[in-house]
Motif scaffolding. Structure first.
Motif, PDB file in Angstrom:
ATOM      1  N   ASN A  84       0.820  -1.028   0.037  1.00  0.00           N
ATOM      2  CA  ASN A  84      -0.106  -0.011  -0.036  1.00  0.00           C
ATOM      3  C   ASN A  84       0.811   1.240  -0.057  1.00  0.00           C
ATOM      4  O   ASN A  84       0.310   2.563   0.396  1.00  0.00           O
ATOM      5  N   ALA A  85       2.035   1.267  -0.238  1.00  0.00           N
ATOM      6  CA  ALA A  85       2.834   2.219  -0.523  1.00  0.00           C
ATOM      7  C   ALA A  85       2.350   3.357  -1.335  1.00  0.00           C
ATOM      8  O   ALA A  85       1.962   3.022  -2.520  1.00  0.00           O
ATOM      9  N   ASP A 132      11.096   0.344  -4.063  1.00  0.00           N
ATOM     10  CA  ASP A 132      10.483   1.096  -4.787  1.00  0.00           C
ATOM     11  C   ASP A 132       9.264   1.871  -4.264  1.00  0.00           C
ATOM     12  O   ASP A 132       8.702   3.109  -4.535  1.00  0.00           O
ATOM     13  N   GLY A 133       8.864   1.412  -2.910  1.00  0.00           N
ATOM     14  CA  GLY A 133       7.803   2.018  -2.322  1.00  0.00           C
ATOM     15  C   GLY A 133       8.304   3.014  -1.278  1.00  0.00           C
ATOM     16  O   GLY A 133       7.441   3.749  -0.261  1.00  0.00           O
ATOM     17  N   ASN A 374       7.724   3.638   9.879  1.00  0.00           N
ATOM     18  CA  ASN A 374       8.875   4.672   9.375  1.00  0.00           C
ATOM     19  C   ASN A 374       9.819   4.526   8.100  1.00  0.00           C
ATOM     20  O   ASN A 374      10.769   4.236   8.383  1.00  0.00           O
ATOM     21  N   PRO A 375       9.288   4.201   7.138  1.00  0.00           N
ATOM     22  CA  PRO A 375      10.068   3.894   5.996  1.00  0.00           C
ATOM     23  C   PRO A 375      11.062   4.892   5.677  1.00  0.00           C
ATOM     24  O   PRO A 375      10.836   5.967   5.588  1.00  0.00           O
ATOM     25  N   GLN A 381       5.131   8.761   4.603  1.00  0.00           N
ATOM     26  CA  GLN A 381       4.283   7.713   5.072  1.00  0.00           C
ATOM     27  C   GLN A 381       4.902   6.759   6.320  1.00  0.00           C
ATOM     28  O   GLN A 381       5.841   6.649   6.317  1.00  0.00           O
ATOM     29  N   ASP A 382       3.751   6.839   7.187  1.00  0.00           N
ATOM     30  CA  ASP A 382       4.049   6.289   8.374  1.00  0.00           C
ATOM     31  C   ASP A 382       4.160   4.781   8.277  1.00  0.00           C
ATOM     32  O   ASP A 382       5.419   4.356   8.764  1.00  0.00           O
ATOM     33  N   VAL A 383       3.547   4.081   7.547  1.00  0.00           N
ATOM     34  CA  VAL A 383       3.305   2.709   7.692  1.00  0.00           C
ATOM     35  C   VAL A 383       3.282   2.016   5.975  1.00  0.00           C
ATOM     36  O   VAL A 383       2.407   2.705   5.573  1.00  0.00           O
ATOM     37  N   ILE A 384       4.111   1.246   5.936  1.00  0.00           N
ATOM     38  CA  ILE A 384       4.037   0.204   4.580  1.00  0.00           C
ATOM     39  C   ILE A 384       3.565  -1.122   5.099  1.00  0.00           C
ATOM     40  O   ILE A 384       4.335  -1.566   5.665  1.00  0.00           O
TER      41      ILE A 384
END
Length: 395
Positions: A84-85, A132-133, A374-375, A381-384
């Motif tokens: 969902n990135a 990639d995300g 934390n990517p 974005q906080d979470v992938i």
């Protein structure tokens, strides 16, 4: 060239101080492990005999050859992942076709071989879907689309009493480097954080030598010397010209020689030369691993590493979790990793959980989920979250 000869001599002495088992230096991702039914823990009673019942003549012929000392398999693995990135393509799929085996040429010597074709089905291979995300994470280890590769072609020689083993030829150091029971991306965790320590700048399969000595039934040391610039898609002897080497030394404790990667506590130190063409900096570090089976079912593990160079994925990493082995050699695992990377601020946390359904000795299905908090390459974005499905069929 003189420097290279000197290093090989030192490496040979290291290698005469390593551990030996019936399969030589072999971990969960090695040819020796892939040739064994199940995980070597129990006598499996599977739900099905597929694909043996589809081609009984083929398997009977293989059994006859095995009795004469030649064991081999052809298998195919496929991995699909969906995430969902808010960056990148959001999905990836790929496969690996492998032909591998071993020939017991003499009582104490054997030849191991493995040829692979790693391919992707879309624009991004599963190994790189996390990157990639925007996550600094290898989410589909080994499923990288590299094409045809010579991964293994090496000779193993064992001492008569089993106190030492020597291997030399085309080696994949991750077959025996920093092992524990769930290290294989073909049958265990998929994220690199829970495979070979992501702070180790392990080289691609190439020319190398490895081995060592078993001091007792419990204490061993394993060492390796390998081509740091290896390219298994174009195997060569260039290491004798450039002399850029990867070196490792591991000292460990195990409950018994035949449980080397089931019950294991070890410390690994390693060093990789800088590439002579300037493409890679000198790198070195250390890794610690502790894993122990409880009732041959539960395996809690703790793993940590640190590196000082820039080539490894992380410069600091800590992982912990538990693996489970059930009836019919089903397996499951859950792991949590914390990591930092040189030159990037922040901490990245990765959770992976999987369950491997062993339908038969030749058919496994493994759904999984990875949650990356934390990517590091996608601060917006906080979470992938990534869902995966891996299958393996063995002929």
């Amino acid at each position: 060239m003189k420097k290279m000869i000197s290093l090989v001599s030192i490496g040979s002495l290291w290698c005469l101080t390593s551990f030996a088992s019936a399969q030589g230096l072999s971990g969960p991702s090695s040819v020796g492990a892939d040739l064994a039914p199940g995980d070597g823990l129990t006598d499996p009673q599977f739900r099905s005999d597929f694909p043996r019942r589809v081609a009984p003549g083929w398997f009977a012929w293989k059994d006859e050859l095995a009795e004469k000392g030649l064991k081999f398999n052809f298998d195919y693995l496929a991995l699909g992942q969906w995430g969902n990135a808010d960056l990148g393509v959001g999905k990836a799929s790929g496969g690996i076709a492998r032909l591998y085996g071993s020939w017991q040429a003499t009582e104490r010597g054997s030849l191991t071989f493995k040829i692979e074709d790693r391919h992707k089905f879309g624009s991004v291979a599963p190994q790189f879907l996390g990157l990639d995300g925007g996550a600094l994470s290898i989410t589909g280890t080994a499923f990288n689309g590299s094409g045809t590769m010579l991964t293994n072609l090496f000779w193993t020689h064992r001492a008569e009493g089993g106190n030492w083993t020597l291997q030399f030829g085309q080696l994949d150091v991750t077959d025996f480097l920093d092992l524990y029971g769930a290290v294989s991306p073909y049958s265990g965790f998929q994220n690199l954080a829970f495979n070979t320590n992501p702070t180790i700048n392990a080289p691609n399969p190439g020319l190398g030598i490895a081995g060592g000595f078993r001091f007792s039934d419990n204490v061993y040391v394993v060492a390796s010397l390998a081509d740091a610039n290896a390219d298994p898609t174009e195997p060569d002897l260039d290491v004798f010209d450039h002399g850029n080497l990867f070196k490792s030394l591991e000292v460990g404790y195990t409950s018994s020689p035949d449980r080397i990667y089931f019950d294991n506590i070890h410390l690994t130190i390693w060093h990789a030369d800088a590439a002579s063409d300037g493409s890679r900096a000198e790198d070195y570090g250390a890794a610690f691993s502790a894993a122990w089976f409880v009732d041959n079912k539960w395996m809690p593990f703790f793993r940590a590493g640190i590196s000082e160079g820039t080539a490894a994925l992380y410069d600091k990493s800590v992982s912990a979790g538990v693996a489970y082995y059930g009836r019919n050699t089903d397996a499951a695992g859950v792991g949590l990793n914390w990591a930092q990377a040189r030159g990037i601020s922040g901490d990245q946390v990765t959770l992976e959980a999987f369950y491997r359904f062993s339908i038969s000795p030749g058919l496994q299905i493994t759904p999984s989920v990875q949650v990356i908090s934390n990517p590091l390459l996608n601060p917006g974005q906080d979470v992938i979250t990534l869902f995966g499905l891996r299958t393996r069929i063995v002929f």
